[in-house]
Design an enzyme around this catalytic site. Structure first.
Site, PDB file in Angstrom:
ATOM      1  N   ARG A 133       0.832  -1.213   0.000  1.00 36.69           N
ATOM      2  CA  ARG A 133       0.000   0.000   0.000  1.00 36.69           C
ATOM      3  C   ARG A 133       0.865   1.261   0.000  1.00 36.69           C
ATOM      4  NH1 ARG A 133      -0.352  -2.667   4.965  1.00 36.69           N
ATOM      5  NH2 ARG A 133      -0.412  -1.493   6.898  1.00 36.69           N
TER       6      ARG A 133
ATOM      7  N   GLU B 124       4.238  -0.454   8.847  1.00 35.20           N
ATOM      8  CA  GLU B 124       3.266  -0.058   9.881  1.00 35.20           C
ATOM      9  C   GLU B 124       3.613  -0.730  11.211  1.00 35.20           C
ATOM     10  OE1 GLU B 124       1.569   1.836  11.447  1.00 35.20           O
ATOM     11  OE2 GLU B 124      -0.356   2.023  10.410  1.00 35.20           O
TER      12      GLU B 124
ATOM     13  N   HIS C  80       3.335   4.795   6.847  1.00 33.85           N
ATOM     14  CA  HIS C  80       2.060   4.350   7.431  1.00 33.85           C
ATOM     15  C   HIS C  80       1.656   5.248   8.599  1.00 33.85           C
ATOM     16  CE1 HIS C  80       2.395   0.548   5.132  1.00 33.85           C
ATOM     17  NE2 HIS C  80       3.693   0.864   5.190  1.00 33.85           N
TER      18      HIS C  80
HETATM   19  O1  LIG Z   1      -4.770  -0.904  11.217  1.00 33.42           O
HETATM   20  C1  LIG Z   1      -3.660  -0.333  11.152  1.00 33.42           C
HETATM   21  O2  LIG Z   1      -2.595  -0.913  10.891  1.00 33.42           O
HETATM   22  C2  LIG Z   1      -3.592   1.150  11.464  1.00 33.42           C
HETATM   23  C3  LIG Z   1      -3.491   2.005  10.252  1.00 33.42           C
HETATM   24  O3  LIG Z   1      -4.469   1.783   9.326  1.00 33.42           O
HETATM   25  O4  LIG Z   1      -4.751   1.489  12.154  1.00 33.42           O
HETATM   26  P1  LIG Z   1      -4.850   2.467  13.386  1.00 33.42           P
HETATM   27  O5  LIG Z   1      -5.300   3.772  12.825  1.00 33.42           O
HETATM   28  O6  LIG Z   1      -5.880   1.836  14.257  1.00 33.42           O
HETATM   29  O7  LIG Z   1      -3.530   2.528  14.093  1.00 33.42           O
END
Ligand SMILES: O=C(O)[C@@H](CO)OP(=O)(O)O
Length: 245
Positions: A69, A96, A191
């Site tokens: 992504r 992420e 991310h």
């Molecule tokens: O699910 C995830 O990996 C993250 C980013 O999309 O979500 P969140 O915003 O809950 O940290």
């Protein structure tokens, strides 16, 4: 949309969260799961690329994660701004935050099961880790070829934001920051939580304040940096404290 001055003498860091993914759309905890962009995410990446073009942001070098992504968002943004030739580096350190055993779960269904407060703690607190994966879980990254060169202690079972900062900062200090010796403008496409980690570091956002920082998909964040790579502007105050995907 933010407008920037074209200050070629300053160092410039552009941070970009990937466009909406299919699991952002479906409200699922994603982490290291390698899901694609949604159609909306693709369009958002095109918009980001147009913005780079309109603002004449001349990227010298780009960095991204090993998740599609982010890679695809970078690729589309460079294509749209006619800069596909720019050198690109990919690192797992920009992935992420690893969401552990939550990966794949629906965020609202989880809130119904364990309470909204617990889900908020997992999503936005500084040092609360989500429940860990077991090493025999099919979601364990150690069985994925792209992480074959990593030592077992580098492969996460679950990460808090603090853990994410600890893995991203060596890459900032040892790889991205030194690249400013040659580059004026660096683009990092990553991310939500890895960019929260970088913004926290660059702007000295406190542990207490960091839960309020939410980074929207595909909105460029532009820092002008001084020669010590300290930001000359603040951006974190622009963002909504909402915790939407
Ligand atoms: O699910 C995830 O990996 C993250 C980013 O999309 O979500 P969140 O915003 O809950 O940290």
């Amino acid at each position: 949309m933010l407008h920037i001055m074209n200050t070629s003498h300053n160092k410039q860091l552009v941070l970009l969260r990937h466009g909406q993914s299919t699991w952002n759309r479906d409200n699922r905890f994603t982490g290291w799961t390698d899901v694609p962009l949604s159609d909306q995410g693709h369009d958002e990446a095109v918009e980001a690329g147009r913005w780079l073009s309109e603002q004449d942001v001349q990227v010298d070098i780009a960095y991204t994660s090993v998740l599609q992504r982010a890679i695809k968002t970078l690729w589309i943004a460079l294509e749209e701004s006619d800069q596909m030739w720019v050198p690109v580096n990919r690192s797992w350190r920009l992935n992420e935050r690893h969401y552990g055993a939550l990966q794949g779960e629906n965020k609202s269904e989880m809130a119904d099961r364990v309470g909204a407060e617990q889900v908020h703690l997992w999503r936005r607190s500084f040092d609360v880790r989500p429940p860990s994966l077991e090493r025999n879980d099919p979601r364990y990254p150690g069985r994925d070829r792209r992480y074959a060169g990593l030592g077992a202690s580098d492969i996460p079972l679950a990460e808090s934001l603090k853990d994410t900062i600890d893995r991203i900062l060596p890459y900032w200090h040892e790889t991205i920051a030194p690249a400013f010796n040659q580059a004026n403008t660096i683009l990092v496409v990553a991310h939500g939580n890895t960019l929260r980690a970088l913004v926290k570091h660059l702007e000295h956002v406190s542990d207490e304040e960091i839960p309020l920082l939410n980074i929207p998909t595909s909105v460029p964040i532009v820092y002008q940096l001084n020669s010590a790579l300290c930001p000359l502007n603040e951006v974190h105050t622009r963002f909504e404290p909402a915790v939407e995907a």
